[in-house]
Design an enzyme around this catalytic site. Structure first.
Site, PDB file in Angstrom:
ATOM      1  N   HIS A  40       0.860  -1.183   0.000  1.00  0.00           N
ATOM      2  CA  HIS A  40       0.000   0.000   0.000  1.00  0.00           C
ATOM      3  C   HIS A  40       0.895   1.231   0.000  1.00  0.00           C
ATOM      4  O   HIS A  40       1.640   1.466   0.955  1.00  0.00           O
ATOM      5  CB  HIS A  40      -0.931   0.003   1.210  1.00  0.00           C
ATOM      6  CG  HIS A  40      -1.909  -1.122   1.208  1.00  0.00           C
ATOM      7  ND1 HIS A  40      -2.295  -1.793   2.360  1.00  0.00           N
ATOM      8  CD2 HIS A  40      -2.578  -1.727   0.185  1.00  0.00           C
ATOM      9  CE1 HIS A  40      -3.157  -2.740   2.044  1.00  0.00           C
ATOM     10  NE2 HIS A  40      -3.346  -2.710   0.737  1.00  0.00           N
ATOM     11  N   GLU A  75       1.597   3.703   3.007  1.00  0.00           N
ATOM     12  CA  GLU A  75       2.102   3.171   4.272  1.00  0.00           C
ATOM     13  C   GLU A  75       3.624   3.280   4.305  1.00  0.00           C
ATOM     14  O   GLU A  75       4.356   2.289   4.351  1.00  0.00           O
ATOM     15  CB  GLU A  75       1.610   1.744   4.465  1.00  0.00           C
ATOM     16  CG  GLU A  75       0.101   1.682   4.646  1.00  0.00           C
ATOM     17  CD  GLU A  75      -0.478   0.278   4.588  1.00  0.00           C
ATOM     18  OE1 GLU A  75       0.310  -0.693   4.512  1.00  0.00           O
ATOM     19  OE2 GLU A  75      -1.712   0.146   4.609  1.00  0.00           O
ATOM     20  N   HIS A 105       3.240  -3.474   7.006  1.00  0.00           N
ATOM     21  CA  HIS A 105       2.147  -2.544   6.703  1.00  0.00           C
ATOM     22  C   HIS A 105       2.147  -1.386   7.692  1.00  0.00           C
ATOM     23  O   HIS A 105       2.876  -1.385   8.683  1.00  0.00           O
ATOM     24  CB  HIS A 105       0.788  -3.261   6.774  1.00  0.00           C
ATOM     25  CG  HIS A 105       0.468  -4.094   5.579  1.00  0.00           C
ATOM     26  ND1 HIS A 105      -0.456  -3.728   4.631  1.00  0.00           N
ATOM     27  CD2 HIS A 105       0.958  -5.293   5.181  1.00  0.00           C
ATOM     28  CE1 HIS A 105      -0.532  -4.662   3.695  1.00  0.00           C
ATOM     29  NE2 HIS A 105       0.321  -5.627   4.006  1.00  0.00           N
ATOM     30  N   GLU A 121       1.692  -4.616  11.466  1.00  0.00           N
ATOM     31  CA  GLU A 121       1.076  -3.293  11.358  1.00  0.00           C
ATOM     32  C   GLU A 121       1.796  -2.322  12.279  1.00  0.00           C
ATOM     33  O   GLU A 121       1.916  -2.551  13.476  1.00  0.00           O
ATOM     34  CB  GLU A 121      -0.406  -3.367  11.753  1.00  0.00           C
ATOM     35  CG  GLU A 121      -1.256  -4.287  10.883  1.00  0.00           C
ATOM     36  CD  GLU A 121      -1.683  -3.623   9.585  1.00  0.00           C
ATOM     37  OE1 GLU A 121      -1.297  -2.463   9.370  1.00  0.00           O
ATOM     38  OE2 GLU A 121      -2.408  -4.256   8.807  1.00  0.00           O
TER      39      GLU A 121
END
Length: 1166
Positions: free
Chosen positions: A822, A825, A919, A1004
């Protein structure tokens, strides 16, 4: 008061308690028990049956009295029990029986209506039941006949309010002119009968739950009447005794403005101006906060929907996709023909989606959880990936043939040759399909010279001997250009058209490029900062080969110059109280007072010829990772910013990165990013954007720093240009710049470009000792735009070429790490940077990991998205992390070949021991892992599958538990190991399910900071993110075969397990990390409730009040003399907190015989 047992409530037990308190009742019970027969019904059912039969006044009053006392003393559980036993139907039948006579007896009707309101309020089907019983029109008729009797009218209005919970019932009342009757009961300011007035307003508002009634109210002009009523009560209620009435009027306005017609009517009648003025007065009194909140929400909802000032919702960047015509490249969204309809429908849909049980998304099919599907491609296609395992076929001849000094030199030379060859030859597709439009040009603040003048070395020397200013390094400066056409670009910026290139001018361009590099060298010599693993010249060279859709030829100064973490930690910023309200008021002022509104476009990505005023800020975003589509100056120091959607799409706007200049120091500038799409953001919880100052960098402080005050994130009134149903949110923040004429960069988070990755890998490659560390950079595949997707192999070189050492190398398990699927990110890239630098370091832990594992790292899965500044998608307008099940080799090449490489490792018996996809997370704090577990998924979903017999290796928890001990930013309790259906096509799930990788994770990292551990209350910077990448590597030691290595004295000193970190405890957050925002982000919800007011309290207050005219009215309608006992019973109908002794005695003496059945001890006796 009776001590009713709430824990083990039974109606029979409660009636026994009641009887034990009154001897008369108890004596009657004993007398009747002598003739008792086996009971078949409860005492409650007996009372309800007796109530439905038309008895005398005294008996009915006593039954109502007992029911009310029993229901009032307990919790809602008692009322719901009564409803389940037919209590609502019994009360409705009694109402119809008592109210259908020509001259109804209000001695019975009043307590009956009161009890019906309290019970019906909790019965979701009360409206339908009332229609079936014929009570709806009856109660409306009673209201019409009692408009002059406040207490009776109030009771009728409460029942109507309860009935209106059903749409059909509300429509029935509206069709029979109920709205008109009730509206005319609402007077101008008054000091008497406030309960009745409030009841009328609440009933009127309850009927507005249907579209038909709302449109009826709008068509009859009642919105104007409501506004005038609110204004009158606001002006005259100087003592604030009628706050509840004023709040109820606002609730009515809320409901009538659910539709577009209602909002337009309110605006046309000056409603927003009225609400704004009254709110400013209410702010002066702390006791009127409820009115302020309701008014603010109403103004936000009614501000006219304003389309974004764009020619199209589609991204400025379009890219022709393989096999598709240009016309269908866009992810188009058809206009919504009903976009003018009510906003509350959208709100209800959103609330339904959010309230939908999370467990419904969990995978419960055991076959899908356990069985491995067949590969998505033939085995023979996997052989092409053998080249990505160079450690398996490399013979390491240099270990024997080259002495140590020669080996280092030879290896560096070979690395350089191989790297250049790979970049030039291995990119499939070349540059086709990539547009090379010149970037937008604006006036340059350079020294005056004619278009034919050239810089001579002496002039250049003079320039660099002079003191350089920050403004000399704005993005339009030729110093920051990667294009060989920088000189024609400068001429065009000054108003001279670029001349066509002739053969003799090509030599001049080479001279200019050579001179350009000389400028960079002198610049770095004079001002350059020593930034580890960063070389501006390498970055410049890498960026020149990076391919973008618009053909970027300008470097952003922070990416070129480099970044050092600030010396200290940066705490989360405290939210200023009511800051969102303040910003909303400023936005409302925009609508009301347009005199000070400039509303001038000062930057447009689509219009390079735009000239901005000399006193406005200047913006620029045509550089790698940049994202700003348009800037509009609203006031002198306020700007609306519009972000560019993802390429080939009209969606995904969250990431921003742009240059701003021409500022005035020490002046607050407000920036509003007005087309954000996410429903909430960490900007509401202490997060700040980041800023880079060129002047600060030139003075030796090249830092991205957290900055901004008055930050909040909330829903706005903007809408797409094409009318599709999309909700936009505003991120607003205020920046006060330190220096005049500075050049600054603002970004959502610390940027990390694709060119930075290429330059960083090259520097790492040059820094390692090839005799000890095997570092090989290869191209996995080309992206859609022709940018190489790089894969890096890192491991330790064998000690020798002996068979044993070579076998040990080739038997090392693989660790596969990926990141940046992504584009927005960027925090994932900083974590990956920490991982790469640590693995290439001389640290003893890194050495042990290299000797134990072979690391296969793909640092950037979506290079095109990163380069072009998109938020979520690749150039194919798809989220690449939802393509892993069946990736398209033409449209998703990086995912297709990454999956193929993993299949290849699996086919040769080298299935990765760990797979982790890096991420960033925009809604939560801390760093955490998502993994996969069959048992935990089945347990959480409540599946009927017996999990006792299921065997599952719990090793997937090893790394998270280790990280929780050694990584201060990591939160074990934020981790999740559930397999959701909606994420079945993500890397984590597919690698776990199809390749059988037990430890398959998504890591994350927060954009904000931590709320636990030693970093609690601090925002994450690049230092902490890189540390997280290093700590992840440390956690892999827990997987080595020799577990003693984790605790050996040789390594323990290098893992930094200090006491504080070891003892930090992760917070428990199995639910959302964040509480609801202190201010309402949305505005389409109903009017905020007023504390301390509900229907029960209103009814009880009405029952306890004494109005003289009601006493006279009671005498008139009773028609004759009554006994002392009856008078006592009528006093009881006011339902005091204690049941009168006379009521109990009368009930016992009468025995309430019903069809030959008597009541004894709460039981039916025949």
């Amino acid at each position: 008061m009776f001590g009713y047992g709430c824990n083990n409530f039974t109606w029979n037990g409660t009636l026994r308690e009641l009887g034990s308190s009154y001897p008369a009742f108890c004596t009657e019970q004993r007398r009747l028990r002598m003739t008792a027969t086996p009971s078949s019904s409860s005492g409650l059912e007996v009372l309800l049956t007796a109530l439905q039969n038309e008895g005398d006044v005294e008996s009915t009053l006593n039954i109502l009295n007992v029911l009310d006392e029993l229901l009032s003393a307990g919790t809602d559980r008692r009322i719901h029990h009564m409803i389940s036993k037919g209590g609502s139907e019994a009360l409705l039948t009694a109402l119809v029986n008592a109210g259908r006579s020509f001259c109804p007896n209000y001695t019975i009707l009043l307590p009956l209506l009161h009890l019906l309101a309290k019970v019906g309020h909790r019965d979701r089907r009360i409206g339908m039941k009332a229609e079936e019983a014929g009570a709806v029109l009856l109660i409306l008729n009673l209201l019409k006949h009692n408009v002059k009797y406040p207490k009776r009218a109030a009771a009728c209005l409460w029942v109507i309010q309860v009935f209106a919970s059903s749409v059909s019932t509300a429509n029935l009342i509206g069709e029979n002119h109920g709205l008109d009757v009730i509206f005319h009961l609402i007077p101008q300011y008054a000091t008497k009968h406030l309960h009745t007035i409030k009841a009328a307003i609440n009933a009127f508002g309850a009927l507005l739950c249907t579209k038909a009634n709302v449109y009826s109210v709008v068509s009859k002009g009642y919105i104007s009447g409501l506004l005038r009523l609110y204004e009158d009560w606001h002006i005259k209620d100087t003592q604030h005794n009628a706050i509840a009435i004023r709040h109820s009027l606002l609730c009515c306005l809320h409901k009538v403005t659910h539709c577009t017609a209602g909002r337009k009517a309110l605006i046309s009648q000056g409603g927003i101006s009225l609400l704004y003025q009254t709110t400013q007065i209410c702010l002066l009194s702390k006791g009127l906060v409820s009115l302020v909140e309701a008014s603010v929400q109403l103004m936000r909802k009614c501000l006219p929907k304003t389309p974004l000032p764009l020619t199209s919702d589609q991204s400025v960047y379009s890219f022709p996709l393989p096999g598709m015509s240009h016309d269908v490249c866009y992810a188009n969204v058809a206009p919504d023909e009903n976009s003018d309809e009510s906003d509350d429908e959208e709100a209800e849909e959103n609330e339904e989606a959010e309230s939908r049980d999370y467990d419904d998304d969990l995978e419960t099919d055991l076959n899908k959880l356990r069985l491995r599907p067949d590969p998505d491609r033939p085995r023979e296609l996997l052989l092409q990936y053998s080249r990505l395992c160079p450690e398996l076929y490399h013979d390491f001849e240099e270990l024997d043939l080259i002495s140590e000094p020669e080996r280092v030199h030879h290896h560096h030379q070979m690395r350089k040759i191989c790297y250049s060859t790979v970049l030039l030859l291995a990119t499939p597709g070349g540059t086709e399909g990539v547009k090379n439009h010149p970037p937008p040009l604006q006036n340059l603040a350079l020294e005056k010279e004619t278009s034919t003048e050239r810089h001579t070395p002496s002039q250049s020397q003079i320039k660099f001997n002079a003191q350089l200013k920050a403004y000399d390094f704005h993005s339009h400066s030729s110093i920051l250009s990667t294009s060989s056409n920088s000189q024609p670009m400068v001429r065009e910026a000054r108003g001279h058209p670029p001349s066509g290139l002739r053969g003799d001018e090509e030599v001049n361009e080479e001279e200019e490029e050579s001179h350009h590099h000389t400028m960079i060298d002198r610049l770095l010599e004079k001002h350059g900062a020593c930034i580890p693993h960063h070389d501006p010249k390498l970055y410049h060279s890498a960026a020149a080969k990076t391919k973008s859709i618009p053909g970027f030829s300008i470097l952003a100064f922070p990416d070129f110059w480099g970044h050092l973490p600030p010396p200290g930690h940066e705490p989360m910023v405290a939210r200023k109280p009511n800051i969102q309200r303040q910003k909303v008021f400023e936005d409302v002022q925009r609508f009301l007072n347009t005199d000070d509104i400039i509303n001038q476009v000062v930057f447009d990505l689509e219009d390079s010829s735009l000239q901005c005023p000399s006193d406005s800020l200047r913006f620029f975003s045509s550089f790698e990772c940049g994202n700003l589509r348009k800037a509009v100056q609203i006031r002198r120091y306020e700007y609306d910013l519009i972000l560019n959607a993802d390429a080939n799409s009209s969606l995904h706007t969250q990431w921003f990165y742009f240059e701003v200049s021409n500022m005035v120091a020490d002046t607050p500038y407000r920036f509003n990013v007005i087309n954000c799409e996410k429903r909430n953001s960490q900007f509401n919880y202490g997060m700040q954007p980041v800023l880079y100052s060129v002047r600060e960098a030139l003075e030796g402080r090249p830092h991205w720093v957290r900055t901004g005050t008055e930050i909040c994130y909330f829903r706005n009134h903007f809408c797409p240009t094409q009318g599709r149903r999309t909700t936009f949110y505003t991120l607003t923040f205020t920046i006060t710049f330190k220096h005049n004429e500075d050049v600054c960069y603002l970004a959502y988070h610390y940027p990390y470009t694709y060119s930075a990755l290429k330059a960083h890998l090259k520097m790492l490659q040059q820094s390692v000792d090839p005799a000890k560390l095997f570092f090989r950079q290869q191209i996995l595949c080309g992206s859609l735009a022709g940018n190489p997707c790089l894969v890096v192999t890192i491991t330790a070189c064998p000690a020798s070429r002996a068979w044993k050492d070579m076998q040990q190398l080739r038997n090392r398990p693989c660790i596969v790490l990926t990141g940046r699927v992504h584009p927005s990110e960027s925090n994932a890239s900083w974590v990956m940077k920490g991982t790469l630098e640590f693995l290439c370091s001389s640290d003893l832990v890194a050495q042990s990991l290299r000797e134990a594992f072979v690391f296969k790292i793909i640092p950037m899965l979506n290079p095109d998205g990163v380069i072009n500044g998109t938020t979520r998608c690749d150039l194919n307008s798809e989220d690449l992390n939802r393509q892993w099940c069946k990736p398209d080799p033409a449209l998703s090449p990086t995912i297709y070949h990454t999956k193929g490489f993993l299949y290849y490792l699996n086919s040769i018996g080298r299935t990765p021991l760990v797979f982790c996809d890096y991420h960033g997370h925009s809604r939560k704090k801390n760093v955490f892992l998502y993994g996969c577990s069959v048992k935990e998924t089945l347990w959480q979903s409540g599946s009927a599958v017996d999990t006792v017999g299921l065997k599952e290796d719990p090793g997937y928890r090893t790394i998270p538990k280790t990280l929780d001990r050694i990584a201060p930013a990591f939160s074990f309790n934020s981790c999740n190991y559930l397999v959701e259906k909606s994420r079945s096509a993500t890397a984590r799930v597919v690698v776990w399910r199809e390749m059988g990788v037990l430890r398959s994770y998504t890591m994350e990292s927060t954009y904000n900071g931590c709320d636990q551990g030693i970093y609690k209350g601090l925002q994450m910077g690049t230092r902490e993110l890189q540390e997280m990448g290093m700590k992840f590597c440390h956690s892999l030691l827990s997987l080595t075969k020799d577990m003693k290595a984790l605790y050996s004295r040789r390594l323990i000193n290098h893992i930094d397990l200090d006491h504080n970190i070891l003892d930090h405890k992760s917070h428990n957050c199995f639910e959302d990390d964040e509480p609801p925002c202190v201010e309402e982000i949305e505005y389409s919800t109903d009017c905020p409730a007023l504390n301390g007011t509900d229907l029960d309290s209103d009814v009880n207050s009405n029952m306890a009040s004494d109005d003289e005219e009601e006493d006279d009215d009671d005498e008139e309608h009773r028609g004759g003399s009554i006994s002392q006992s009856q008078q006592s019973s009528m006093k009881s109908c006011l339902f005091p907190h204690l049941i009168r002794q006379a009521s109990i005695e009368a009930l016992c003496e009468k025995r309430n015989t019903c069809n030959g059945v008597s009541i004894t001890n709460g039981q039916i006796k025949s």
